[in-house]
Structures are given as structure tokens and as C-alpha cells.
Scaffold this motif. Structure first.
Motif, PDB file in Angstrom:
ATOM      1  N   ALA A 277      32.267  36.118  49.484  1.00  0.00           N
ATOM      2  CA  ALA A 277      31.153  36.286  50.497  1.00  0.00           C
ATOM      3  C   ALA A 277      29.328  36.320  49.699  1.00  0.00           C
ATOM      4  O   ALA A 277      29.100  36.262  50.305  1.00  0.00           O
ATOM      5  CB  ALA A 277      30.522  37.575  51.319  1.00  0.00           C
ATOM      6  N   GLY A 278      30.072  36.164  48.637  1.00  0.00           N
ATOM      7  CA  GLY A 278      28.707  35.771  47.800  1.00  0.00           C
ATOM      8  C   GLY A 278      28.501  36.405  46.781  1.00  0.00           C
ATOM      9  O   GLY A 278      29.522  36.754  47.074  1.00  0.00           O
ATOM     10  N   ASN A 279      28.056  36.508  45.647  1.00  0.00           N
ATOM     11  CA  ASN A 279      27.918  37.059  44.311  1.00  0.00           C
ATOM     12  C   ASN A 279      27.200  38.167  44.285  1.00  0.00           C
ATOM     13  O   ASN A 279      26.811  38.501  43.201  1.00  0.00           O
ATOM     14  CB  ASN A 279      27.713  36.257  43.794  1.00  0.00           C
ATOM     15  CG  ASN A 279      28.591  34.665  43.539  1.00  0.00           C
ATOM     16  OD1 ASN A 279      29.712  35.211  43.662  1.00  0.00           O
ATOM     17  ND2 ASN A 279      28.264  33.445  42.871  1.00  0.00           N
ATOM     18  N   ALA A 287      32.349  54.297  48.438  1.00  0.00           N
ATOM     19  CA  ALA A 287      33.765  53.974  47.141  1.00  0.00           C
ATOM     20  C   ALA A 287      34.927  54.171  47.963  1.00  0.00           C
ATOM     21  O   ALA A 287      35.548  53.546  49.421  1.00  0.00           O
ATOM     22  CB  ALA A 287      33.694  55.127  46.910  1.00  0.00           C
ATOM     23  N   VAL A 288      36.069  52.728  47.348  1.00  0.00           N
ATOM     24  CA  VAL A 288      37.496  53.375  48.306  1.00  0.00           C
ATOM     25  C   VAL A 288      38.167  54.268  47.287  1.00  0.00           C
ATOM     26  O   VAL A 288      38.761  54.470  46.323  1.00  0.00           O
ATOM     27  CB  VAL A 288      37.899  51.896  48.509  1.00  0.00           C
ATOM     28  CG1 VAL A 288      36.686  50.678  49.064  1.00  0.00           C
ATOM     29  CG2 VAL A 288      37.625  51.220  46.826  1.00  0.00           C
ATOM     30  N   VAL A 313      32.194  51.327  44.262  1.00  0.00           N
ATOM     31  CA  VAL A 313      32.584  49.898  44.687  1.00  0.00           C
ATOM     32  C   VAL A 313      30.775  49.070  45.329  1.00  0.00           C
ATOM     33  O   VAL A 313      30.578  49.997  46.125  1.00  0.00           O
ATOM     34  CB  VAL A 313      33.869  49.256  45.197  1.00  0.00           C
ATOM     35  CG1 VAL A 313      35.268  48.881  44.694  1.00  0.00           C
ATOM     36  CG2 VAL A 313      33.468  49.746  46.633  1.00  0.00           C
ATOM     37  N   CYS A 314      31.031  48.003  44.706  1.00  0.00           N
ATOM     38  CA  CYS A 314      29.486  47.808  45.393  1.00  0.00           C
ATOM     39  C   CYS A 314      29.600  47.293  47.234  1.00  0.00           C
ATOM     40  O   CYS A 314      30.876  47.662  47.570  1.00  0.00           O
ATOM     41  CB  CYS A 314      29.538  46.189  44.974  1.00  0.00           C
ATOM     42  SG  CYS A 314      30.275  44.515  45.055  1.00  0.00           S
ATOM     43  N   GLU A 315      28.334  46.961  47.932  1.00  0.00           N
ATOM     44  CA  GLU A 315      28.923  47.312  48.884  1.00  0.00           C
ATOM     45  C   GLU A 315      29.646  45.984  49.568  1.00  0.00           C
ATOM     46  O   GLU A 315      30.203  46.148  50.300  1.00  0.00           O
ATOM     47  CB  GLU A 315      27.611  46.924  49.731  1.00  0.00           C
ATOM     48  CG  GLU A 315      27.319  46.525  51.316  1.00  0.00           C
ATOM     49  CD  GLU A 315      25.698  46.382  51.315  1.00  0.00           C
ATOM     50  OE1 GLU A 315      26.039  47.539  52.838  1.00  0.00           O
ATOM     51  OE2 GLU A 315      24.889  46.372  51.296  1.00  0.00           O
ATOM     52  N   ARG A 316      29.757  44.932  48.874  1.00  0.00           N
ATOM     53  CA  ARG A 316      30.388  43.871  49.103  1.00  0.00           C
ATOM     54  C   ARG A 316      31.703  43.573  49.400  1.00  0.00           C
ATOM     55  O   ARG A 316      32.796  43.436  49.839  1.00  0.00           O
ATOM     56  CB  ARG A 316      29.827  42.729  48.979  1.00  0.00           C
ATOM     57  CG  ARG A 316      30.391  41.183  48.205  1.00  0.00           C
ATOM     58  CD  ARG A 316      31.046  40.163  47.485  1.00  0.00           C
ATOM     59  NE  ARG A 316      31.545  40.699  46.947  1.00  0.00           N
ATOM     60  CZ  ARG A 316      32.301  40.378  45.395  1.00  0.00           C
ATOM     61  NH1 ARG A 316      32.131  38.639  45.504  1.00  0.00           N
ATOM     62  NH2 ARG A 316      32.748  40.022  44.515  1.00  0.00           N
ATOM     63  N   ASN A 317      31.990  44.734  48.391  1.00  0.00           N
ATOM     64  CA  ASN A 317      33.620  44.468  47.955  1.00  0.00           C
ATOM     65  C   ASN A 317      34.191  45.679  48.497  1.00  0.00           C
ATOM     66  O   ASN A 317      35.095  45.604  49.093  1.00  0.00           O
ATOM     67  CB  ASN A 317      33.816  45.564  46.581  1.00  0.00           C
ATOM     68  CG  ASN A 317      33.959  44.298  45.440  1.00  0.00           C
ATOM     69  OD1 ASN A 317      33.941  42.809  46.018  1.00  0.00           O
ATOM     70  ND2 ASN A 317      33.994  44.470  44.382  1.00  0.00           N
ATOM     71  N   LEU A 320      35.134  44.412  52.105  1.00  0.00           N
ATOM     72  CA  LEU A 320      36.327  43.364  51.896  1.00  0.00           C
ATOM     73  C   LEU A 320      37.507  44.710  51.786  1.00  0.00           C
ATOM     74  O   LEU A 320      38.281  43.893  52.603  1.00  0.00           O
ATOM     75  CB  LEU A 320      35.684  42.692  50.168  1.00  0.00           C
ATOM     76  CG  LEU A 320      37.137  42.077  50.467  1.00  0.00           C
ATOM     77  CD1 LEU A 320      37.538  40.389  50.866  1.00  0.00           C
ATOM     78  CD2 LEU A 320      37.004  41.192  48.718  1.00  0.00           C
ATOM     79  N   LEU A 321      37.318  45.438  50.470  1.00  0.00           N
ATOM     80  CA  LEU A 321      38.992  45.844  50.778  1.00  0.00           C
ATOM     81  C   LEU A 321      39.261  46.544  52.695  1.00  0.00           C
ATOM     82  O   LEU A 321      40.034  46.998  52.236  1.00  0.00           O
ATOM     83  CB  LEU A 321      38.076  47.108  49.489  1.00  0.00           C
ATOM     84  CG  LEU A 321      37.944  46.378  48.597  1.00  0.00           C
ATOM     85  CD1 LEU A 321      38.296  47.153  47.329  1.00  0.00           C
ATOM     86  CD2 LEU A 321      39.907  45.312  48.032  1.00  0.00           C
ATOM     87  N   THR A 322      38.288  47.700  52.883  1.00  0.00           N
ATOM     88  CA  THR A 322      37.929  48.524  54.303  1.00  0.00           C
ATOM     89  C   THR A 322      38.321  47.337  55.276  1.00  0.00           C
ATOM     90  O   THR A 322      38.112  47.969  56.677  1.00  0.00           O
ATOM     91  CB  THR A 322      37.056  48.939  54.172  1.00  0.00           C
ATOM     92  OG1 THR A 322      35.500  48.368  53.870  1.00  0.00           O
ATOM     93  CG2 THR A 322      37.189  49.870  52.994  1.00  0.00           C
TER      94      THR A 322
END
Length: 373
Positions: A277-279, A287-288, A313-317, A320-322
Motif C-alpha cells: 500500500a505504498g512506501n 506493535a504486533v 511496526v510502522c502504521e502501514r505494516n 497489513l498484518l492485522t
């Protein structure tokens, strides 16, 4: 006979009369088939059901749309706010699919399906426009050929058949294996180009447990029959990873081979993937926690997650991970207090476990000099 000619001729025959040996048994949602004309159902040749990944409001692109069955199924799922685009190079299949377009629009309550002529490995090139150009500018000399090439370059840039970052979901049903091996990498790059950031891919196809030997690849009948052009099961996944997709995985896998040729097993499978979804990576304190059962796992961007340890983790990840493909594997932990975002270079950073203060605000998120993820 070239591969392209063999495929065109065999599927043109399939548009005229049913070809049972071109498809595998697939269990489609009967309620979605009920709206479709029987001819479209009978003359569809596939090995899976990628329509099950369609969401309401999606812009869906069906590669190698054939009779239009997957397109008309998807049209019921996208609803009034979505639309479906089918791309095929075979005139007879396009005629068949378009023949029922008005009837289906009336049943659906709106005309939300479009069929376009083009090669799926070159989704920028509009073959209908190309045919119009050739009718007006016949190629009879080397100079004419140069003019044609210049026109094609301009057309791809200014009026592509499918625009960059314009599709929510790309689907395909037993078609990628029909493309020549020399064009497969280009095809997957084209899929990546047209999918929106955060968009998805669901490809049903025939794969092999071993790489197909050269003498089988030279058999046009086996190629048009979805055998000789099959990608080896690991190569198929890696091709999407190489193109830049993440969360690449087999979602459906037939335990029994569809055919066995010279000891090589050919089976139907469905691959799913996501376009990042972008860089832009922003640290807001998320956190995850990887649930397990493995002691550690790596994602497609090289980040490692340890079982049971909070990883910053950054907000983007975090998003993605959740959700989606990763959602069942990770527990998302949002910051107890809202924090202003801090930019981080995730590409050069490494994950490390977080430590938490008593108020729940996560600290020590990143390795010195590195990014948050």
C-alpha cells in the motif's frame, strides 16, 4: 503452428461447441450461476473460482475472460458501486460474452461489465484501437512499421487499455499457463502495474510439481490444453514475489492431480497476493504479536517476527498484518495513548522487540540508526 495460434484456434472452437477436456470440475456458487445464460456456463473453461475473492464495490479485472462467466458472477458481487472488466484476445469468445451483455445488464439492474480486446501480457495495448489504426494505415513498408511502432508507444502511454493503479482485484481462471514462458514475467509485471496500492490478486491456474521439459513445451496441443505452459508450483509463487507482491500464498490446492503426463503432476491451485500500500512508513507506536505456532516467521519484505514477542511496526505494516491474509496470525496492539507520527525508513531498519512503560506506551522500537520495521 505457434503457441498463440494454437491457443486462438482451440478456444475459438470452444466458443462454437463445448470442449470438455479444457476444464477441471469446479464447484461454483449455484445461486450466482442461476442468473447466467446456460451457454456461458457450458462454454467456460476454468480450473477454479477466483470470483470468491470479490468484494462489494470492487473494480475487478478478469484476465482471459472467455465466455464471461467469471465476469458475470463478479458483477453480482461488486454491486451497483463496482464494475468488472474482462480482457481477452479471442474474437469468438468476445462475441459470445458480449452477446448476453444487455440481458445481464437488465438482470443486474445496471450495465457494470465491459469486455475489451487485448493481450493479458500487454494490458496497455488496446487491440481494438490497433485494428482501427491498421485499417487506416496498412503496413506495407519498413517505414510503415516504424510509424506503427511509434503509434503503439504513444497509445500505451496516453490511452492504455488498463490504466496504472486502477483495479482493486485481478482475477484469472486457467489462463496464465496459456501465455508463452517468455512473456510470463512481463504478464505478472503488468498485473502489478494495474492493481491499486493495497489491491489484491486471485489467480486460479494449473501448476506442475516439476518443471515442464522442453519437448512437452513444444507440443501446441498440450500447451493449449493448459499442460505445457504450467509453471512449477514454487516458481509460480516466486514470480509474484519477484514482481513486488506480498502475502503471496496458495489459498486453494487440489490434492488430486488433474492430469499426470510423463510422471509430472498437473493440478489446479489458486494463488492470492497483495500489492503493498505504498512506501510511506510512519511510527505511531503500533506493535504486533505473532501468535505462533512457529518460533519465528519472515514476511516478503524481510522482517522477522518472533512467537509471543511484541514487535514494533510502522502504521502501514500494522494495518497489513492485522487484516486480510495475515489477520489470523497476528495480534494487533495499538498505542494506549495517541502519538504523533514519526517518519522511519523501514527498508533499512530491522524489527526488534518493544519494551513498554507502565502506561503502555511502547519505547525502544527500533535498532539504532535503523527503521521501525
Amino acid at each position: 503452428m505457434t503457441i498463440e495460434t494454437s491457443v486462438l484456434e482451440r478456444y475459438s472452437a470452444g466458443a462454437q461447441s463445448v470442449q470438455p477436456d479444457l476444464c477441471c470440475p469446479v464447484d461454483y456458487d449455484r445461486s450466482l450461476l442461476a442468473l447466467l445464460p446456460q451457454e456461458i456456463i457450458d462454454k467456460d473453461y476454468g480450473c477454479g473460482d477466483p470470483s470468491r475473492y470479490v468484494k462489494a464495490g470492487d473494480v475487478v479485472l478478469d484476465l482471459g475472460s472467455g465466455s464471461g462467466k467469471i465476469c458475470y458472477i463478479a458483477a453480482q458481487l461488486v454491486g451497483d458501486t463496482g464494475r468488472v472488466i474482462g480482457v481477452d484476445m479471442n474474437d469468438d469468445m468476445l462475441v459470445l460474452a458480449r452477446q448476453y451483455q444487455a440481458e445481464m445488464a437488465e438482470k443486474l439492474g445496471s450495465d457494470r461489465v465491459t469486455f475489451l480486446k487485448g493481450q493479458i501480457q500487454d494490458l496497455a495495448s488496446d487491440w481494438a484501437a490497433l485494428n482501427t489504426y491498421l485499417a487506416q494505415h496498412p503496413v506495407s513498408s519498413a517505414e510503415d512499421l516504424l510509424s506503427l511502432r511509434a503509434w503503439q508507444t504513444q497509445q500505451r502511454q496516453t490511452a492504455p487499455l488498463i490504466k496504472d493503479n486502477s483495479v482493486d482485484l485481478v482475477v484469472s481462471n486457467c489462463v496464465l499457463n496459456l501465455v508463452h514462458d517468455s512473456d510470463k514475467e512481463r504478464l505478472i509485471r503488468e498485473i502489478f502495474r494495474v492493481v491499486k496500492p493495497g489491491g489484491r490478486v486471485a489467480i486460479s491456474d494449473i501448476i506442475s510439481d516439476e518443471r515442464v521439459p522442453e519437448h512437452l513445451q513444444q507440443d501446441p496441443h498440450l500447451w493449449s490444453g493448459c499442460i505445457s505452459g504450467a509453471l512449477q508450483e514454487h516458481d509460480f509463487l516466486e514470480a509474484f514475489v519477484k514482481a513486488g507482491f506480498i502475502a503471496v500464498s496458495y489459498d486453494k490446492w487440489e490434492s488430486q492431480p488433474w492430469q499426470v503426463v510423463e510422471g509430472i503432476e498437473f493440478r489446479a491451485a489458486t494463488i492470492t497476493a497483495i500489492k503493498p500500500a505504498g512506501n510511506v512508513c510512519t511510527d505511531k507506536g503500533h506493535a504486533v504479536l505473532y501468535r505462533g505456532p512457529y518460533s519465528e516467521v519472515y514476511d516478503d519484505e524481510g522482517h522477522v517476527y518472533y512467537r509471543g514477542q511484541r514487535m514494533a511496526v510502522c502504521e502501514r505494516n500494522y494495518q497489513l498484518l492485522t487484516s486480510g491474509a495475515y489477520g489470523s496470525d497476528f495480534i494487533g496492539i495499538s498505542p494506549a495513548q495517541e502519538q504523533p507520527g514519526k517518519p522511519w525508513d523501514c527498508a533499512t531498519g530491522t524489527l526488534r522487540p518493544v519494551s513498554a512503560t507502565k502506561n503502555g506506551v511502547h519505547e525502544d522500537k527500533c535498532a539504532p540508526g535503523g527503521g521501525c520495521c
